[in-house]
Design an enzyme around this catalytic site. Sequence first.
Site, PDB file in Angstrom:
ATOM      1  CE  LYS A  68     -12.689 -29.386  17.781  1.00  0.00           C
ATOM      2  NZ  LYS A  68     -11.716 -30.450  17.990  1.00  0.00           N
ATOM      3  CD  GLN A  85     -11.269 -33.609  16.017  1.00  0.00           C
ATOM      4  OE1 GLN A  85     -11.028 -32.408  16.149  1.00  0.00           O
ATOM      5  NE2 GLN A  85     -11.959 -34.279  16.914  1.00  0.00           N
ATOM      6  CG  ASP A  89      -6.248 -29.867  20.433  1.00  0.00           C
ATOM      7  OD1 ASP A  89      -7.323 -29.629  21.002  1.00  0.00           O
ATOM      8  OD2 ASP A  89      -6.150 -30.367  19.303  1.00  0.00           O
TER       9      ASP A  89
HETATM   10  N1  GUN Z   1     -10.723 -35.644  19.687  1.00  0.00           N
HETATM   11  C1  GUN Z   1     -11.590 -35.623  20.726  1.00  0.00           C
HETATM   12  N2  GUN Z   1     -11.438 -34.480  21.443  1.00  0.00           N
HETATM   13  C2  GUN Z   1     -10.467 -33.771  20.839  1.00  0.00           C
HETATM   14  C3  GUN Z   1      -9.877 -32.501  21.101  1.00  0.00           C
HETATM   15  O1  GUN Z   1     -10.204 -31.793  22.065  1.00  0.00           O
HETATM   16  N3  GUN Z   1      -8.903 -32.115  20.233  1.00  0.00           N
HETATM   17  C4  GUN Z   1      -8.512 -32.894  19.178  1.00  0.00           C
HETATM   18  N4  GUN Z   1      -7.532 -32.439  18.393  1.00  0.00           N
HETATM   19  N5  GUN Z   1      -9.038 -34.074  18.916  1.00  0.00           N
HETATM   20  C5  GUN Z   1     -10.012 -34.504  19.733  1.00  0.00           C
END
Ligand code: GUN
Length: 298
Positions: free
Chosen positions: A53, A97, A120
């Site tokens: 990311k 995350q 998100d």
């Molecule tokens: N963990 C697995 N997928 C995601 C996501 O799309 N966003 C976040 N913040 N954590 C995750």
Amino acid sequence: MAGQIIDGKQVAADMRAELKEEVAKLKEQGIVPGLGVILVGEDPASKSYVTAKERACEELGIYSDDNRLPADTAQEDLIALVNRMNNDPKINGILVQLPLPKGLNESEVLLAIDPDKDVDGFHPMNVGKMMVGEKAFLPCTPHGVIQLLLRSGVSIKGANVVIVGRSNIVGKPLANMLIQKNDKGNATVTVCHTRTKDLAHHTKQADIIIAAAGRPNTVTTDMVKDGVVVIDVGVNRVEDATKKRGYRLVGDVDFEQVKEKASLITPVPGGVGPMTITMLLYNTVESAKRAAGLVSDE
Ligand code: GUN
């Protein structure tokens, strides 16, 4: 029918090229989209997602404020960092995350994020708005799945869609998005899960199967009809002594067999994964435009 493979890397690259141009135009107006990233702990999969990311932000010219915290971080310290980002005008999106290490209260952390920076789409405010059809940040993996379908020419309207998995991150929001009365929805959706009595009965009826169960071989060739479209959201590590790192990644679908019956199918890796990150960048750019008053909330 041997299926055509949906190249998620290519679709993601096309969308990122569009976004890169948009970011460059915003910069001419003095607007630099910014993403605050928080990773707590040492989970290897989370570390690699977060690194990807951050790299993607750099590639597009999005500012990123990267924070890696130890697994024993206190809840108050994590919330304080979220609050600092809520109040930082350079940050348009906040990404914590998931999953968080044991001992941290995930829902309290998600609630602390300013809904206007919730790129998100996990804050209950955005989940609720999405559910009633109001404009909201759409969660990245489900939105990526829908973009893959639309950009591959698949008609969602009126399709029988079977989702396997009911997580808060994929299954539940995706089902909601697909039943909305809009150009990303109008599907007839069935959500299957670990307590579903006869999974194959449902998947055999599906025009589109979206596998998000988190278990290899959940969808096998005897469970699908000819010409089905298959989107595989699963990312599972299976031991493989022939690989230097000792494992390989597989999805939830028996790809080699199912591709012979499917009209379209995503691989793992290289299917949904690159789209999740792309939709996060998309939401961050949207948020920066909203903060600058360039788009309305309508
Ligand atoms: N963990 C697995 N997928 C995601 C996501 O799309 N966003 C976040 N913040 N954590 C995750």
